[in-house]
Scaffold this active site. Structure first.
Site, PDB file in Angstrom:
ATOM      1  N   TRP A  23      56.490  62.370  64.602  1.00  0.00           N
ATOM      2  CA  TRP A  23      56.468  62.627  63.157  1.00  0.00           C
ATOM      3  C   TRP A  23      57.608  61.911  62.464  1.00  0.00           C
ATOM      4  CZ3 TRP A  23      51.936  63.832  61.883  1.00  0.00           C
ATOM      5  CH2 TRP A  23      51.155  64.693  62.670  1.00  0.00           C
ATOM      6  N   ASP A  56      62.527  67.321  57.661  1.00  0.00           N
ATOM      7  CA  ASP A  56      61.157  67.782  57.926  1.00  0.00           C
ATOM      8  C   ASP A  56      61.269  69.000  58.837  1.00  0.00           C
ATOM      9  OD1 ASP A  56      58.584  68.235  58.784  1.00  0.00           O
ATOM     10  OD2 ASP A  56      58.205  66.196  59.499  1.00  0.00           O
ATOM     11  N   LYS A  98      52.207  75.307  60.281  1.00  0.00           N
ATOM     12  CA  LYS A  98      52.894  75.518  61.547  1.00  0.00           C
ATOM     13  C   LYS A  98      53.539  76.897  61.595  1.00  0.00           C
ATOM     14  CE  LYS A  98      52.030  71.297  63.019  1.00  0.00           C
ATOM     15  NZ  LYS A  98      52.647  70.183  62.333  1.00  0.00           N
TER      16      LYS A  98
END
Ligand SMILES: *Cc1c(COP(=O)(O)O)cnc(C)c1O
Length: 391
Positions: A132, A199, A223
Site C-alpha cells: 500500500w 495511512d 478494516k
C-alpha cells in the site's frame, strides 16, 4: 421466519408503543464464524444488529436509512456525530483538526494527498514499507519529486525500515502505520518539523498513540471502522492551501471541510455503520480499552506461533503487527490438515495474501479474544495430529 418477523415489524409500525412488538433482530439461528478477514472485516455484532434495524426503520422515522435525504436533520446529525466522535476518540478535539468521511477508499487519498500538500515545484518523502505504501508512492510520483527515504521491498517487506533520514525541505512525510499484507507495524514514528501523513487504514482506533504528532491521518473504513464505502480523513487545517495548485473540487480537502463532509452525497449507510462502531468503541472505554484487548489477542497468537514447532512468523519479531499476524507452516505438506481443522472450527478468512503465502490472522477491534483461543487450539490440535501421524 422472515414472514412472521415482517408482520411483527409492520404491526410495530402501527402500534409503536406496544412493548411485545419492540423487537431486537435475533440472530440466534445464525452460526457466526470466527472472521479473520483482512477487510472488509468483522464488526461488532451490535453494529450489525443496529444497522439492520436502521435499514428497516431509521430512528423510528418509518423510513429506511437507505431512502432518506443526506440533508435530512437525522442524517446531518449522524454525520456531525461521526466526525466529532472520530476526533474525540483520537484525542484531537479542539486541536485544529477536521474529520471528513470521503469516497474513493484509501486509494483515492494516495493522490489527494500530493494534490493538496505537494507544492508545484516541491517534493515529498515516503517510507516504502509495503504494497500500500508503494501504491501511494506511485501516485505521488506524477505530482513531483518523490523521495523514498527507505524501503524493505528487497526482503519482501518483512520489517519496517529504520534509521532513515527525512529531507527537512520536503512538503510532507508519508508513512503507513500498519502493513496489512505483510503483518508489520510501525512502533515508533519520527518526530519531524514537516507535516506527517499516515495511512492508518488497518490499525486506526486500535492502539494509543499521540495522534497530534500527525497532520493528516486517513483510513479506509473497511478494516477497523465500518463497512467499505467511506474513508475517514483527519486533517490539521493549517497545512492546507499552500501548494499553488488548482485542485479539482472533489479532490480538494478545503472544499470538503467547508461543506462539512457533504460536498456531494456522502456514503450514507457506511457513515452510519461507522458511527455505530465508534459509539461501540466509546462505550467500551475508547482506544485505551481496546488496545489492552488487542494486545492480549496478539500476545496469545504470537506466543503459539513461537512455541509451536510447526509454525513460524513471517514478519520480524520487533515489527510484528497487533492487527494482522502473518505466519507460515514449516512444512507445506501439513497445509491440507491444518486447513481442514480451522474450517471445521468455524474459522473464516485465514489464508495469507498471495505475496506472502501461508496464513494471516487479522485481529481487528471487533474480533473477540475467544476467536483467537479457538485458532490457538486448532494450532495445538495440528501439532498433536502431526505427532500421531509420525508413529
Ligand atoms: C486496504 C488498504 C488500503 C486500500 O484501501 P481501499 O479503501 O481499498 O482503497 C490502503 N492502505 C492500507 C494500509 C490498507 O490496508
Amino acid at each position: 421466519m422472515i414472514d412472521i418477523w415482517y408482520i411483527k415489524f409492520s404491526l410495530r409500525y402501527v402500534f409503536p408503543n406496544f412493548a411485545p412488538l419492540n423487537f431486537r433482530i435475533q440472530h440466534t439461528h445464525i452460526m457466526k464464524k470466527h472472521n479473520y478477514s483482512a477487510g472488509p472485516c468483522i464488526l461488532p455484532q451490535e453494529v450489525f444488529e443496529k444497522s439492520a434495524e436502521a435499514i428497516l426503520n431509521f430512528n423510528n422515522s418509518g423510513l429506511s436509512i437507505l431512502e432518506i435525504s443526506h440533508r435530512s436533520k437525522d442524517f446531518v446529525a449522524v454525520m456531525d456525530e461521526a466526525r466529532a466522535l472520530a476526533l474525540d476518540l483520537l484525542g484531537l478535539t479542539g486541536k485544529g483538526y477536521q474529520a471528513l468521511f470521503l469516497h474513493g477508499g484509501a486509494s483515492l487519498e494516495f493522490l489527494m494527498i500530493p494534490y493538496n500538500l505537494m507544492k508545484k515545484d516541491g517534493k515529498a518523502a515516503y517510507l516504502d514499507s509495503g504494497t500500500w505504501a508503494s501504491s501511494a508512492i506511485k501516485e505521488a510520483v506524477s505530482f513531483g519529486e518523490t523521495v523514498v527515504v527507505a524501503s524493505s521491498k528487497s526482503e519482501n517487506y518483512n520489517h519496517i525500515p529504520k534509521g532513515y533520514v527525512v529531507p527537512a525541505d520536503a512538503d510532507y512525510f508519508h508513512c503507513t502505520s500498519n502493513n496489512t499484507i505483510f503483518g508489520t507495524q510501525i512502533k515508533d514514528f519520527p518526530s519531524l518539523d514537516i507535516p506527517v501523513v499516515c495511512d492508518m487504514s488497518s490499525d486506526i482506533f486500535s492502539r494509543v498513540l499521540d495522534f497530534s504528532k500527525f497532520d493528516l491521518i486517513y483510513a479506509g473504513a473497511q478494516k477497523n471502522m465500518g463497512p467499505a464505502g467511506t474513508t475517514l480523513v483527519v486533517i490539521k487545517e493549517e497545512i492546507l492551501g499552500k501548494t499553488g495548485r488548482t485542485i479539482p473540487s472533489m479532490l480538494d480537502y478545503e472544499k470538503h471541510i467547508k461543506a462539512e463532509s457533504m460536498y456531494n452525497t456522502p456514503a450514507v449507510f457506511p457513515v452510519y455503520a461507522s458511527l455505530l462502531t465508534l459509539q461501540w468503541l466509546k462505550k467500551l472505554g475508547g482506544i485505551a480499552a481496546i488496545e489492552k484487548i488487542n494486545n492480549a489477542k496478539a500476545s496469545l497468537l504470537y506466543a503459539e506461533i513461537d512455541r509451536n514447532p510447526l509454525f513460524r512468523g513471517a514478519a520480524k519479531v520487533e515489527d510484528r503487527s497487533i492487527m494482522n499476524a502473518t505466519f507460515l507452516l514449516e512444512n507445506e505438506a501439513h497445509a491440507p490438515i491444518f486447513d481442514t481443522l480451522w474450517k471445521e472450527a468455524g474459522i473464516s478468512g485465514l489464508p495469507g495474501h498471495r505475496s506472502v503465502g501461508g496464513y494471516r490472522a487479522s485481529m481487528y477491534n471487533a474480533l473477540p479474544l475467544e476467536s483467537v483461543e479457538v485458532l490457538v487450539d486448532v494450532m495445538k490440535d495440528l501439532e498433536i495430529k502431526v505427532s500421531e501421524m509420525k508413529f
